[in-house]
Write a protein that holds these residues in place. Sequence first.
Motif, PDB file in Angstrom:
ATOM      1  N   ARG A 165     -11.622   3.105   1.207  1.00 39.34           N
ATOM      2  CA  ARG A 165     -11.180   4.475   1.548  1.00 39.34           C
ATOM      3  C   ARG A 165     -12.352   5.347   1.982  1.00 39.34           C
ATOM      4  O   ARG A 165     -12.162   6.378   2.621  1.00 39.34           O
ATOM      5  CB  ARG A 165     -10.390   5.101   0.408  1.00 39.34           C
ATOM      6  CG  ARG A 165     -11.182   5.605  -0.760  1.00 39.34           C
ATOM      7  CD  ARG A 165     -10.323   6.314  -1.812  1.00 39.34           C
ATOM      8  NE  ARG A 165      -9.354   5.459  -2.436  1.00 39.34           N
ATOM      9  CZ  ARG A 165      -9.537   4.813  -3.591  1.00 39.34           C
ATOM     10  NH1 ARG A 165     -10.655   4.945  -4.247  1.00 39.34           N
ATOM     11  NH2 ARG A 165      -8.603   4.046  -4.077  1.00 39.34           N
TER      12      ARG A 165
ATOM     13  N   TYR B  36      -1.739   3.239   4.978  1.00 38.99           N
ATOM     14  CA  TYR B  36      -2.557   2.573   3.946  1.00 38.99           C
ATOM     15  C   TYR B  36      -1.679   2.024   2.817  1.00 38.99           C
ATOM     16  O   TYR B  36      -1.936   0.938   2.302  1.00 38.99           O
ATOM     17  CB  TYR B  36      -3.611   3.524   3.390  1.00 38.99           C
ATOM     18  CG  TYR B  36      -4.624   3.935   4.432  1.00 38.99           C
ATOM     19  CD1 TYR B  36      -5.531   3.004   4.933  1.00 38.99           C
ATOM     20  CD2 TYR B  36      -4.678   5.237   4.916  1.00 38.99           C
ATOM     21  CE1 TYR B  36      -6.462   3.366   5.895  1.00 38.99           C
ATOM     22  CE2 TYR B  36      -5.601   5.608   5.879  1.00 38.99           C
ATOM     23  CZ  TYR B  36      -6.496   4.671   6.363  1.00 38.99           C
ATOM     24  OH  TYR B  36      -7.413   5.036   7.313  1.00 38.99           O
ATOM     25  N   LYS B  37      -0.615   2.759   2.463  1.00 40.00           N
ATOM     26  CA  LYS B  37       0.297   2.271   1.427  1.00 40.00           C
ATOM     27  C   LYS B  37       0.977   0.988   1.885  1.00 40.00           C
ATOM     28  O   LYS B  37       1.045   0.002   1.136  1.00 40.00           O
ATOM     29  CB  LYS B  37       1.344   3.330   1.069  1.00 40.00           C
ATOM     30  CG  LYS B  37       2.301   2.857  -0.033  1.00 40.00           C
ATOM     31  CD  LYS B  37       3.303   3.922  -0.388  1.00 40.00           C
ATOM     32  CE  LYS B  37       4.291   3.521  -1.457  1.00 40.00           C
ATOM     33  NZ  LYS B  37       4.463   2.144  -1.795  1.00 40.00           N
TER      34      LYS B  37
ATOM     35  N   TRP C  16      -1.613  -1.961   1.782  1.00 41.90           N
ATOM     36  CA  TRP C  16      -1.864  -2.508   0.443  1.00 41.90           C
ATOM     37  C   TRP C  16      -0.629  -3.187  -0.151  1.00 41.90           C
ATOM     38  O   TRP C  16      -0.734  -4.247  -0.780  1.00 41.90           O
ATOM     39  CB  TRP C  16      -2.387  -1.416  -0.502  1.00 41.90           C
ATOM     40  CG  TRP C  16      -3.857  -1.183  -0.263  1.00 41.90           C
ATOM     41  CD1 TRP C  16      -4.413  -0.137   0.403  1.00 41.90           C
ATOM     42  CD2 TRP C  16      -4.933  -2.039  -0.652  1.00 41.90           C
ATOM     43  NE1 TRP C  16      -5.779  -0.280   0.450  1.00 41.90           N
ATOM     44  CE2 TRP C  16      -6.135  -1.441  -0.195  1.00 41.90           C
ATOM     45  CE3 TRP C  16      -5.021  -3.239  -1.323  1.00 41.90           C
ATOM     46  CZ2 TRP C  16      -7.386  -2.012  -0.398  1.00 41.90           C
ATOM     47  CZ3 TRP C  16      -6.262  -3.813  -1.537  1.00 41.90           C
ATOM     48  CH2 TRP C  16      -7.428  -3.201  -1.070  1.00 41.90           C
TER      49      TRP C  16
ATOM     50  N   ASN D  63     -11.192   4.802  11.608  1.00 43.13           N
ATOM     51  CA  ASN D  63     -12.204   4.875  10.549  1.00 43.13           C
ATOM     52  C   ASN D  63     -13.355   5.763  10.986  1.00 43.13           C
ATOM     53  O   ASN D  63     -13.475   6.108  12.165  1.00 43.13           O
ATOM     54  CB  ASN D  63     -12.765   3.480  10.236  1.00 43.13           C
ATOM     55  CG  ASN D  63     -11.922   2.719   9.234  1.00 43.13           C
ATOM     56  OD1 ASN D  63     -11.006   3.271   8.640  1.00 43.13           O
ATOM     57  ND2 ASN D  63     -12.230   1.450   9.070  1.00 43.13           N
TER      58      ASN D  63
ATOM     59  N   ASP E 261      -1.278   8.429   5.223  1.00 43.05           N
ATOM     60  CA  ASP E 261      -1.327   7.686   3.964  1.00 43.05           C
ATOM     61  C   ASP E 261      -0.283   6.572   3.915  1.00 43.05           C
ATOM     62  O   ASP E 261      -0.498   5.548   3.249  1.00 43.05           O
ATOM     63  CB  ASP E 261      -1.111   8.632   2.771  1.00 43.05           C
ATOM     64  CG  ASP E 261      -2.308   9.545   2.542  1.00 43.05           C
ATOM     65  OD1 ASP E 261      -3.420   9.205   3.024  1.00 43.05           O
ATOM     66  OD2 ASP E 261      -2.145  10.580   1.872  1.00 43.05           O
TER      67      ASP E 261
ATOM     68  N   ASN F  49     -14.966   1.377  -2.375  1.00 38.13           N
ATOM     69  CA  ASN F  49     -13.600   1.197  -1.927  1.00 38.13           C
ATOM     70  C   ASN F  49     -13.538   1.490  -0.425  1.00 38.13           C
ATOM     71  O   ASN F  49     -14.186   2.446   0.028  1.00 38.13           O
ATOM     72  CB  ASN F  49     -12.662   2.134  -2.691  1.00 38.13           C
ATOM     73  CG  ASN F  49     -11.214   1.825  -2.431  1.00 38.13           C
ATOM     74  OD1 ASN F  49     -10.715   2.027  -1.330  1.00 38.13           O
ATOM     75  ND2 ASN F  49     -10.536   1.333  -3.454  1.00 38.13           N
TER      76      ASN F  49
ATOM     77  N   LYS G 299     -12.161   6.178   5.611  1.00 30.68           N
ATOM     78  CA  LYS G 299     -11.024   6.933   6.147  1.00 30.68           C
ATOM     79  C   LYS G 299     -11.512   8.140   6.947  1.00 30.68           C
ATOM     80  O   LYS G 299     -12.360   8.899   6.505  1.00 30.68           O
ATOM     81  CB  LYS G 299     -10.115   7.404   5.011  1.00 30.68           C
ATOM     82  CG  LYS G 299      -9.297   6.283   4.393  1.00 30.68           C
ATOM     83  CD  LYS G 299      -8.517   6.726   3.176  1.00 30.68           C
ATOM     84  CE  LYS G 299      -7.367   7.618   3.532  1.00 30.68           C
ATOM     85  NZ  LYS G 299      -6.483   7.894   2.382  1.00 30.68           N
TER      86      LYS G 299
END
Length: 181
Positions: free
Chosen positions: A126, A138-139, A142, A157, A135, A124, A129
């Motif tokens: 993540r 990222y929410k 997606w 990253n 967060d 994944n 990260k």
Amino acid sequence: KSANFTGDNGLLMEHDHADDKVVWHLIMYIPEKELTFLFFLGKYSHLFWLIPFVLIGIITASLHRAIISANKEGFAKSLKLLSTGLEQSPAAVVITDTEGSIEYVNPKFSEMSGYNHHAVIGENPRMFKSGTTGDEIYKDLWDTVLGGHVWSGSFENKREDQSSYFVSASISPIVDRLGKI
């Protein structure tokens, strides 16, 4: 004996009438292929009227196979071109499934992140990260992509050696003909 040649499709039909035999000979030229059909009717020459129907079926099937073959060759060429473009892209490319499992990364991604593609396939994103990007970013990413839209933004990253780098990205869903992601 008589013969007919028709147009650019390279269709030659000839027939003989001799000794109570009727022979139809059809040669059809398709680029780089020659198909030959012989019909010997003999004492059943009164059934000659069936030949056009049989030929139509044979020609249709032959042309269908030729078209499919040409389409496959064209598709293979397009696929090779697309693949080469992704592999040589100056931008990092990561493709995931809808669950976030990485299915493909190009060489530029490996160069930027330090991760070999074998190390990330099935993982994944993540795993990259850094912990400094909230967060909510990222929410939003997606939610936007799974909603069928393009997300643009930046985040930090971490490379395989744990050093960090900034990514400015545009992330888009890949959809099928029906619009399904």
